[in-house]
Design an enzyme around this catalytic site. Structure first.
Site, short mmCIF file in Angstrom:
data_model
loop_
_atom_site.label_atom_id
_atom_site.label_comp_id
_atom_site.label_asym_id
_atom_site.label_seq_id
_atom_site.Cartn_x
_atom_site.Cartn_y
_atom_site.Cartn_z
N LYS A 53 0.80 -1.22 -0.04
CA LYS A 53 0.08 0.11 -0.03
C LYS A 53 0.93 1.39 0.12
O LYS A 53 0.55 2.26 -0.69
CB LYS A 53 -0.88 -0.17 1.16
CG LYS A 53 -1.90 -0.83 1.09
CD LYS A 53 -2.85 -1.27 2.40
CE LYS A 53 -3.83 -2.45 2.13
NZ LYS A 53 -4.45 -2.81 3.35
N GLN A 97 -4.80 -1.74 9.61
CA GLN A 97 -4.44 -2.98 9.13
C GLN A 97 -5.22 -4.08 10.23
O GLN A 97 -4.67 -4.00 11.14
CB GLN A 97 -3.27 -3.25 8.67
CG GLN A 97 -2.71 -4.57 8.14
CD GLN A 97 -3.55 -4.62 6.85
OE1 GLN A 97 -3.13 -3.49 6.06
NE2 GLN A 97 -4.03 -5.66 6.34
N ASP A 120 -11.22 3.04 4.10
CA ASP A 120 -11.67 1.58 4.05
C ASP A 120 -13.11 1.44 3.87
O ASP A 120 -13.78 0.27 3.42
CB ASP A 120 -11.12 0.74 5.13
CG ASP A 120 -9.87 -0.21 4.95
OD1 ASP A 120 -9.76 -0.47 3.64
OD2 ASP A 120 -9.35 -0.49 5.79
#
Ligand code: NAP
Length: 283
Positions: A53, A97, A120
């Site tokens: 990422k 994460q 997200d």
């Protein structure tokens, strides 16, 4: 033989457009869109994801911040980190994460993220907006699935879409996105009876199960579009939820694994971050 939907190529296209948008935003406002990744603990798979990422961000000309935290971090420390990132003007997107180490409450952490920085799309406010078909942050993998369908010219209105899997991060949001595009949507799960009968009714079949190669060719309607979200590590390598050799004999179009949905997830994370940056700077 089915046409292959090339997620790698489509993701590269999206990333190129995101890079242009990021550059235009920077030129207009002097602000470089920034994503922070918060990684608690040392899970090797999570470290790889986070590294990818960060690299993708930099390649798109975006700012990338990384906040590694020890596995021994308390819930309060993680929440304080999120608070700091919420308040940091350089940061447009916050990604925590998963999974968090045992003992930490991921839900509470997600709810602490400023919904405007929730790239997200997991914050309950953004989930609610998705249910109500209002603009908001949409989870990256489901958004990537829709992009693959759109870029492949698959018509959705009035067609039968079957989603196998009802998770909060893939199955449910992708079903809602399809519904909002006026597909007739069926959601299947582990208690569904006669699954092959249901999947054979699909013009568009989305597999998000987490079971290697469980959707076989005899479960696919001839000519259907098959999107395989599955990522399963097996002794024979990476496998999707769809048995590609048999399904590709029957489907009209199909995504491979790897090289289908996977690359779209990061592309959509970048898209969400630049969109969040643009919204915050032009609000
Ligand atoms: P998940 O949370 O484990 O959900 C799996 C779903 O499949 C559940 O709803 C479950 O039903 C259903 N299911 C399990 N066995 C079934 C069966 N025999 N028949 C019908 N349905 C069954 O998984 P997820 O997080 O949604 O992920 C799904 C897959 O996508 C995984 O392979 C994951 O690695 C992959 N994934 C890929 C990406 C990407 O970027 N490409 C991103 C996210 C996930 P119940 O609800 O009844 O248990």
């Amino acid at each position: 033989m089915a046409a292959i939907i090339d997620g790698k190529a489509i993701a590269a296209d999206v990333r190129a457009q995101v890079a242009l948008d990021a550059a235009a935003l920077e030129e207009r406002t002097g602000h470089r869109a920034g994503l922070v990744t918060i990684l608690v603990g040392e899970d090797p798979a999570s470290e790889v994801y986070v590294r990818n990422k960060i690299a993708a961000c930099r390649e798109a000309g975006m700012e990338s911040f990384h906040e590694p935290m020890p596995a021994t971090s308390s819930q309060r420390e993680v929440l304080e980190m999120v608070d700091r990132m919420n308040a940091d003007d350089r940061v447009d997107g916050i990604l925590v994460q998963s999974p968090l180490p045992a003992g930490l409450d991921f839900k509470e952490v997600l709810e602490r993220i400023d919904p405007a920085k929730d790239v997200d799309g997991f914050h309950p406010l953004n989930v609610g907006r998705l249910v109500a078909n209002q603009p908001g942050m949409v989870a990256c993998t489901p958004k990537g699935v829709m992009e693959l369908l759109d870029r492949s010219g698959v018509e959705l209105e009035g067609r039968n879409a079957v989603v196998v899997g009802r998770s909060d991060i893939v199955g449910k949001p992708v079903a809602l996105l399809l519904l909002h595009r006026s597909a007739t949507v069926t959601i299947c799960h582990s208690r569904t009876r006669d699954l092959p009968d249901v999947t054979r009714s699909a013009d568009i079949l989305i597999a998000a199960v987490g079971r290697p190669e469980m959707i076989t060719g005899d479960m696919v309607r001839p000519g259907a579009t098959v999107i395989d979200v599955g990522v399963n590590r097996t002794d024979d390598g990476l496998r999707g939820d769809v048995h590609f050799p048999s399904a590709s004999e029957v489907a009209g179009a199909i995504t491979p694994v790897p090289g289908g949905v996977g690359p779209m997830t990061i592309a959509m994370l970048l898209r969400n971050t630049v969109d969040a940056a643009t919204a915050r700077r032009t609000a």
